[in-house]
Design a protein around this motif. Structure first.
Motif, PDB file in Angstrom:
ATOM      1  N   ASN A 130      54.637  65.192  24.770  1.00 12.24           N
ATOM      2  CA  ASN A 130      53.891  66.103  25.634  1.00 12.24           C
ATOM      3  C   ASN A 130      53.193  65.313  26.729  1.00 12.24           C
ATOM      4  OD1 ASN A 130      51.387  65.141  24.541  1.00 12.24           O
ATOM      5  ND2 ASN A 130      51.455  66.681  22.914  1.00 12.24           N
ATOM      6  N   GLU A 131      52.709  66.047  27.731  1.00  7.51           N
ATOM      7  CA  GLU A 131      52.125  65.422  28.909  1.00  7.51           C
ATOM      8  C   GLU A 131      50.607  65.586  28.909  1.00  7.51           C
ATOM      9  OE1 GLU A 131      55.602  65.938  32.232  1.00  7.51           O
ATOM     10  OE2 GLU A 131      54.429  67.728  31.742  1.00  7.51           O
ATOM     11  N   MET A 132      49.901  64.483  29.158  1.00  7.59           N
ATOM     12  CA  MET A 132      48.443  64.499  29.169  1.00  7.59           C
ATOM     13  C   MET A 132      47.947  64.770  30.596  1.00  7.59           C
ATOM     14  SD  MET A 132      45.715  61.681  27.697  1.00  7.59           S
ATOM     15  CE  MET A 132      45.690  60.770  29.243  1.00  7.59           C
ATOM     16  N   VAL A 133      48.285  65.952  31.088  1.00  2.00           N
ATOM     17  CA  VAL A 133      47.830  66.406  32.396  1.00  2.00           C
ATOM     18  C   VAL A 133      47.505  67.891  32.292  1.00  2.00           C
ATOM     19  CG1 VAL A 133      49.169  64.725  33.723  1.00  2.00           C
ATOM     20  CG2 VAL A 133      50.192  66.929  33.152  1.00  2.00           C
ATOM     21  N   PRO A 134      46.603  68.395  33.125  1.00  2.00           N
ATOM     22  CA  PRO A 134      46.403  69.841  33.165  1.00  2.00           C
ATOM     23  C   PRO A 134      47.701  70.533  33.576  1.00  2.00           C
ATOM     24  CG  PRO A 134      44.610  68.688  34.285  1.00  2.00           C
ATOM     25  CD  PRO A 134      45.676  67.668  34.018  1.00  2.00           C
ATOM     26  N   GLY A 135      48.074  71.571  32.822  1.00  5.75           N
ATOM     27  CA  GLY A 135      49.333  72.249  33.089  1.00  5.75           C
ATOM     28  C   GLY A 135      50.541  71.467  32.637  1.00  5.75           C
ATOM     29  N   GLY A 136      50.365  70.584  31.652  1.00  8.08           N
ATOM     30  CA  GLY A 136      51.455  69.742  31.187  1.00  8.08           C
ATOM     31  C   GLY A 136      52.480  70.495  30.367  1.00  8.08           C
ATOM     32  N   ARG A 137      53.547  69.763  30.043  1.00 14.18           N
ATOM     33  CA  ARG A 137      54.662  70.355  29.303  1.00 14.18           C
ATOM     34  C   ARG A 137      54.826  69.685  27.943  1.00 14.18           C
ATOM     35  NH1 ARG A 137      59.306  68.891  33.342  1.00 14.18           N
ATOM     36  NH2 ARG A 137      58.092  66.945  33.223  1.00 14.18           N
TER      37      ARG A 137
END
Length: 510
Positions: A115-122
């Motif tokens: 998973n992605e550690m960004v707002p709105g990640g995937r």
């Protein structure tokens, strides 16, 4: 220059910041170290730590890891946005470079998820071809795990929630809300969900999803928890991004140190009027405890690199552009400047003015008590630290030019030249002290006569390595190390070096 005696104030730690953890096929606990750029293996029986993926390899900023069925190690390389496979023969294959800040990772059979550690990640399944998107809209994902029900569980760090989703995709389901600063989800061997908190208190939230449904809290006191793994005896071992090390955490809250905790840096150092030593340790402000050799967290204040004490105030810089003031009495933070280009060293003038070395812009800045920012000097190479003498004269170290300058009405005049990477500086009793990090020595310059002396240091500062960008996808990356220097009571000097703080005193001084 009189010879100096150097004494470590803290025990050395082999894990300067510990992030993702997972048991390998050999039974050792493997630890990703984001700041150090390494992956180490810990023998839980002996506490021995072996570096298995060094910092000079293809992986730049390892943050989490998982093992596949064939013994391959899969690694999320956070800042460059890559996922690697380390084969059992220690060779590497790039799985993908099409992920924004990949963090949480899990292997389910032959399937790999990140998973992605960004707002709105995937949340993605990786394989041949383009990554498959299971879901989007993650509010900063992190460490995740397969649950007893066959679903994949993951946290939303920004919203304090835990979700689950089938591994083949579908609609995410909220399973826990109002969780304290979640950073990782793990299941013990009994199937109880354990959610680790990244906060100062070291809280673990336990949710018996498949039994009673009860929810309980365990407060460990381990600041900055990052990840956890359970062994075959259901013992829980936790890592800390702030303090490093590996610690066994018992169900009743007792702890047992396996690999010692310590500093993640440290970077800048300062001493208050009472003689207390503080250091900026990237994720926190911390204090060395001598003679115990421990480190305590003053406050979790992320991205602190330069530091200067001023009564109850601690003035802080971040390489990511901020200057802040932390009030120890009220535990409040005031932002003094933003948007700067790698501010590092900071010092306080007699009138309360903050002076900052803005390394990326080649400038020295002044910030007055009303937070008005002005330039004191421009056109420098890479200014790292600043210091002021008893007459109010300012000095700045220029790492790129190998020179320490005196600022004379904004004009930089060389005081010491032909140095190799000068960084931390301090002025006391008419002498300018310089941490010359290239050869690992301390230089002293008599400001009245220009006479210079040097002392080799038993431990040099951390050597800069080729680092990814300080920022990636708008989020902070790996900071550049530097050696801080501060004058203390009497004839003391304090230097940050090799994961500790060195207390430097004249050899004949007790």
């Amino acid at each position: 220059m009189n010879s100096l005696r150097a004494r470590r104030l803290t025990r050395p730690t082999p894990l300067r910041g510990s992030n993702g953890v997972a048991f390998g096929p050999d039974g050792r606990l493997y630890v990703a170290q984001f700041l150090a750029g390494e992956i180490s293996a810990v023998d839980l029986a002996t506490g021995d730590v072996e570096v298995v993926v060094p910092a000079d390899g293809p992986v730049q900023a390892p943050d989490d890891l998982a093992f596949g069925a064939d013994g391959s190690m899969y690694i999320t390389d956070l800042v460059p946005g890559r996922v690697w496979r380390r084969h059992p023969d220690a060779t590497f294959t790039l799985v993908t470079d099409q992920v924004r800040l990949p963090n949480g990772i899990a292997c389910i059979g032959d399937c790999l998820f990140v998973n992605e550690m960004v707002p709105g990640g995937r949340l993605l399944e990786l394989g041949q071809g383009e990554p498959k998107v299971l879901t989007g809209g993650l509010a900063m994902g992190n460490a995740m795990q397969l649950g007893p029900d066959g679903a994949l569980y993951y946290p939303h760090m920004l919203t304090g929630e835990v979700f689950r989703i089938p591994p083949d995709g579908g609609t995410p389901e909220l399973v826990a809300a109002d969780v304290h600063e979640p950073v990782a989800v793990r299941f013990d061997l009994g199937g109880v969900l354990q959610v680790l908190s990244r906060g100062a208190a070291g809280i673990v939230t336990r949710v018996d999803l498949f039994g009673t449904g009860d929810r309980t809290l365990l407060t460990s006191g381990l600041s900055g928890l990052d990840n956890a793994a359970f062994d075959t005896e259901n013992r829980m071992f936790v890592s800390s991004f702030a303090a490093g090390g590996i610690t066994e955490l018992h169900p009743d809250g007792r702890t047992r140190e396996i690999a010692p905790r310590g500093f993640a840096g440290p970077y800048g150092v300062t001493v208050d009027f009472g003689g207390t030593v503080f250091t900026a340790d990237h994720y926190r402000v911390a204090e060395p405890r001598h003679p115990e050799g421990d480190v305590t967290t003053t406050e979790l204040l992320t991205f602190t690199h330069g530091i200067a004490a001023d009564g109850d105030l601690l003035h802080l810089t971040s390489q990511y552009g901020q200057v802040r003031t932390y009030d120890r009495a009220t535990r409040t933070v005031r932002t003094r400047a933003e948007g700067l280009d790698q501010p590092l060293g900071i010092a306080v003038g007699a009138d309360g003015t903050l002076v900052v070395a803005e390394a990326g812009a080649g400038r020295v800045l002044a910030i007055d008590t009303d937070d008005e920012v002005t330039e004191l000097a421009t056109g420098l190479g890479r200014p790292v630290d600043v210091a002021v003498d008893d007459e109010g004269v300012w000095y700045v170290s220029d790492e790129a030019h190998g020179t320490v300058y005196r600022l004379d009405d904004g004009a930089p005049l060389p005081v010491a030249a032909d140095l190799e990477a000068p960084q931390g500086i301090a002025v006391r009793d008419g002498r300018l002290y310089i941490a010359e990090t290239g050869p690992g020595r301390l230089v002293a310059v008599d400001l009245a006569t220009g006479e210079t002396g040097t002392t080799d240091l038993p431990a040099g500062p951390p050597a800069p390595r080729d680092l990814p960008s300080l920022r990636a996808h708008g989020l902070p990356g790996v900071p550049r190390p530097f050696a801080g220097l501060a004058a203390g009571p009497g004839q003391s000097l304090y230097l940050t070096a090799e994961g500790t703080i060195l207390h430097l005193t004249p050899a004949e001084h007790p």
